[in-house]
Design a protein around this motif. Sequence first.
Motif, PDB file in Angstrom:
ATOM      1  N   GLY A   8       0.674  -1.304   0.203  1.00 57.01           N
ATOM      2  CA  GLY A   8       0.046   0.194   0.075  1.00 57.01           C
ATOM      3  C   GLY A   8       0.771   1.197   0.030  1.00 57.01           C
ATOM      4  O   GLY A   8       1.611   1.591   0.846  1.00 57.01           O
ATOM      5  N   ILE A   9       0.753   2.108  -1.164  1.00 57.19           N
ATOM      6  CA  ILE A   9       1.662   3.250  -1.165  1.00 57.19           C
ATOM      7  C   ILE A   9       0.971   4.466  -0.966  1.00 57.19           C
ATOM      8  O   ILE A   9       1.423   5.609  -0.881  1.00 57.19           O
ATOM      9  N   GLY A  10      -0.531   4.220  -0.518  1.00 59.39           N
ATOM     10  CA  GLY A  10      -1.142   5.859   0.037  1.00 59.39           C
ATOM     11  C   GLY A  10      -1.901   6.239  -1.186  1.00 59.39           C
ATOM     12  O   GLY A  10      -1.780   5.756  -2.144  1.00 59.39           O
ATOM     13  N   PRO A  11      -2.330   7.377  -1.056  1.00 57.43           N
ATOM     14  CA  PRO A  11      -3.336   8.071  -2.211  1.00 57.43           C
ATOM     15  C   PRO A  11      -2.407   8.516  -3.289  1.00 57.43           C
ATOM     16  O   PRO A  11      -3.102   9.134  -4.455  1.00 57.43           O
ATOM     17  N   GLY A  12      -1.198   8.812  -3.022  1.00 58.07           N
ATOM     18  CA  GLY A  12      -0.402   9.183  -4.389  1.00 58.07           C
ATOM     19  C   GLY A  12       0.856   9.953  -4.043  1.00 58.07           C
ATOM     20  O   GLY A  12       1.845  10.266  -4.770  1.00 58.07           O
ATOM     21  N   HIS A  13       0.855  10.825  -2.927  1.00 61.62           N
ATOM     22  CA  HIS A  13       1.983  11.555  -2.407  1.00 61.62           C
ATOM     23  C   HIS A  13       3.091  11.049  -1.757  1.00 61.62           C
ATOM     24  O   HIS A  13       2.794   9.974  -0.900  1.00 61.62           O
ATOM     25  N   PRO A  14       4.133  11.006  -2.252  1.00 57.84           N
ATOM     26  CA  PRO A  14       5.361  10.137  -1.480  1.00 57.84           C
ATOM     27  C   PRO A  14       5.443  10.421  -0.038  1.00 57.84           C
ATOM     28  O   PRO A  14       6.018   9.561   0.558  1.00 57.84           O
ATOM     29  N   ASP A  15       5.106  11.323   0.541  1.00 58.60           N
ATOM     30  CA  ASP A  15       5.092  11.488   2.031  1.00 58.60           C
ATOM     31  C   ASP A  15       4.146  10.647   2.778  1.00 58.60           C
ATOM     32  O   ASP A  15       4.406  10.700   4.038  1.00 58.60           O
ATOM     33  N   GLN A  16       3.234   9.931   1.892  1.00 55.80           N
ATOM     34  CA  GLN A  16       2.071   9.060   2.625  1.00 55.80           C
ATOM     35  C   GLN A  16       2.627   7.781   2.478  1.00 55.80           C
ATOM     36  O   GLN A  16       1.758   6.981   2.861  1.00 55.80           O
ATOM     37  N   VAL A  17       3.697   7.500   2.033  1.00 54.78           N
ATOM     38  CA  VAL A  17       4.245   6.099   2.176  1.00 54.78           C
ATOM     39  C   VAL A  17       5.012   5.688   3.526  1.00 54.78           C
ATOM     40  O   VAL A  17       5.640   6.588   3.929  1.00 54.78           O
ATOM     41  N   THR A  18       4.591   4.650   4.114  1.00 61.11           N
ATOM     42  CA  THR A  18       5.030   4.291   5.241  1.00 61.11           C
ATOM     43  C   THR A  18       6.516   3.776   5.377  1.00 61.11           C
ATOM     44  O   THR A  18       6.861   3.430   4.112  1.00 61.11           O
ATOM     45  N   ALA A  19       7.221   3.730   6.494  1.00 64.76           N
ATOM     46  CA  ALA A  19       8.468   3.165   6.502  1.00 64.76           C
ATOM     47  C   ALA A  19       8.367   1.798   6.162  1.00 64.76           C
ATOM     48  O   ALA A  19       9.298   1.372   5.551  1.00 64.76           O
ATOM     49  N   GLU A  20       7.330   1.056   6.611  1.00 66.61           N
ATOM     50  CA  GLU A  20       7.183  -0.472   6.197  1.00 66.61           C
ATOM     51  C   GLU A  20       7.038  -0.611   4.716  1.00 66.61           C
ATOM     52  O   GLU A  20       7.965  -1.334   4.209  1.00 66.61           O
ATOM     53  N   VAL A 143      -1.804   3.938   3.882  1.00 61.93           N
ATOM     54  CA  VAL A 143      -2.708   5.347   4.119  1.00 61.93           C
ATOM     55  C   VAL A 143      -3.936   5.266   2.888  1.00 61.93           C
ATOM     56  O   VAL A 143      -3.251   5.179   1.811  1.00 61.93           O
ATOM     57  N   SER A 144      -4.945   5.039   3.631  1.00 59.42           N
ATOM     58  CA  SER A 144      -6.164   5.231   2.591  1.00 59.42           C
ATOM     59  C   SER A 144      -6.669   6.614   2.298  1.00 59.42           C
ATOM     60  O   SER A 144      -6.380   7.690   2.965  1.00 59.42           O
ATOM     61  N   SER A 145      -7.323   6.775   1.166  1.00 57.86           N
ATOM     62  CA  SER A 145      -7.839   7.929   0.692  1.00 57.86           C
ATOM     63  C   SER A 145      -8.963   8.262   1.828  1.00 57.86           C
ATOM     64  O   SER A 145      -9.134   9.725   1.989  1.00 57.86           O
ATOM     65  N   LEU A 146      -9.531   7.338   2.430  1.00 55.90           N
ATOM     66  CA  LEU A 146     -10.498   7.772   3.472  1.00 55.90           C
ATOM     67  C   LEU A 146      -9.987   8.594   4.490  1.00 55.90           C
ATOM     68  O   LEU A 146     -10.552   9.486   5.133  1.00 55.90           O
ATOM     69  N   GLN A 147      -8.635   8.242   4.974  1.00 55.37           N
ATOM     70  CA  GLN A 147      -8.080   8.822   6.204  1.00 55.37           C
ATOM     71  C   GLN A 147      -7.557  10.090   5.556  1.00 55.37           C
ATOM     72  O   GLN A 147      -7.692  11.130   6.477  1.00 55.37           O
ATOM     73  N   LEU A 148      -7.121  10.539   4.317  1.00 53.93           N
ATOM     74  CA  LEU A 148      -6.561  11.561   4.018  1.00 53.93           C
ATOM     75  C   LEU A 148      -7.883  12.590   3.738  1.00 53.93           C
ATOM     76  O   LEU A 148      -7.780  13.804   4.077  1.00 53.93           O
ATOM     77  N   LEU A 149      -8.845  12.086   3.280  1.00 57.18           N
ATOM     78  CA  LEU A 149     -10.200  12.891   3.224  1.00 57.18           C
ATOM     79  C   LEU A 149     -10.582  13.400   4.707  1.00 57.18           C
ATOM     80  O   LEU A 149     -10.907  14.534   4.761  1.00 57.18           O
ATOM     81  N   ALA A 150     -10.511  12.639   5.475  1.00 52.84           N
ATOM     82  CA  ALA A 150     -10.884  12.942   7.085  1.00 52.84           C
ATOM     83  C   ALA A 150      -9.941  14.024   7.621  1.00 52.84           C
ATOM     84  O   ALA A 150     -10.184  14.987   7.951  1.00 52.84           O
ATOM     85  N   ALA A 151      -8.700  13.820   7.249  1.00 53.37           N
ATOM     86  CA  ALA A 151      -7.583  14.649   7.792  1.00 53.37           C
ATOM     87  C   ALA A 151      -7.581  16.262   7.098  1.00 53.37           C
ATOM     88  O   ALA A 151      -7.524  16.933   7.816  1.00 53.37           O
ATOM     89  N   ARG A 152      -7.814  15.997   5.525  1.00 53.20           N
ATOM     90  CA  ARG A 152      -7.974  17.176   4.991  1.00 53.20           C
ATOM     91  C   ARG A 152      -9.133  18.209   5.544  1.00 53.20           C
ATOM     92  O   ARG A 152      -8.900  19.407   5.806  1.00 53.20           O
ATOM     93  N   HIS A 153     -10.187  17.482   5.759  1.00 48.59           N
ATOM     94  CA  HIS A 153     -11.344  18.259   6.101  1.00 48.59           C
ATOM     95  C   HIS A 153     -11.696  18.191   7.850  1.00 48.59           C
ATOM     96  O   HIS A 153     -12.635  18.876   8.402  1.00 48.59           O
TER      97      HIS A 153
END
Length: 259
Positions: A8-20, A143-153
């Motif tokens: 899982g690489i997150g919604p697309g931003h490199p900063d949202q890729v986990t260390a694992e 990181v899922s788009s659901l999590q990022l949506l919640a964080a952004r809003h």
Amino acid sequence: MRRVRIIGIGPGHPDQVTAEAARAMNEADYFLVPDKSADHAGTDGLLRAREEICRRHIPGEYRVVTVRDPERDRDDPSDYRRAVEDWHEARAAAYEQAMLEHPGDVGFLVWGDPSLYDSTIRVVERVLARGAVSFDYDVIPGVSSLQLLAARHRLVLNDIGTSLMVTTGRRLPAEAAAGADNLVVMLDGALRCRTLPAPSAWHIWWGANLGSPEEALASGRLDEALDDIVSVRTRVKAAAGWVMDTYLLRRLPSGGTER
């Protein structure tokens, strides 16, 4: 034994890729990436986003093997499950052939989290079942788009004392009619929230291309926010060549007062 990493690489931003996830990326010999650009204009931007993530997190060289994504039959919605299963089988055959041609440990770079509205785990299981390639595999969450949506809003996705339903645009009208009143909607290229009766009874928090340079947000009472969402969505698609929507819909109390 040969190893497959479903990452899982997150919604697309490199900063949202986990260390694992970054560690797993560095352990793969190459990445198998579905290429949809032949059938869906503009989606080559999705390939470029994966390559940028690789550049950020992999020191030195890396290898990407693209596989043309089989076209899915979308003409018969009454047999939706069969159409998806046929598509998964065609994907499995394409991945199997690529793995036969390219030895080594394979990484799949999955948008968001592999457990949430993504087919990669199911397709990899089909590759194993076909029997021509032997391997073990593991899954690295993202990181899922659901999590990022919640964080952004700045949201808590569930209201106090309520449940949260995660569904697709295809299922939204039926779920709302059945009484669901707190829904996260994914995979809604048709923006089916426009078809809901009494749009003034809903509040929407919407995001498009979350985590990308073209990320866009909008929120408000559904009847008041829809025109803005459609307009912004059009601009995002023109700029990026593709658009992915995620949004939270919450039914307002009687009288339409936002909470």
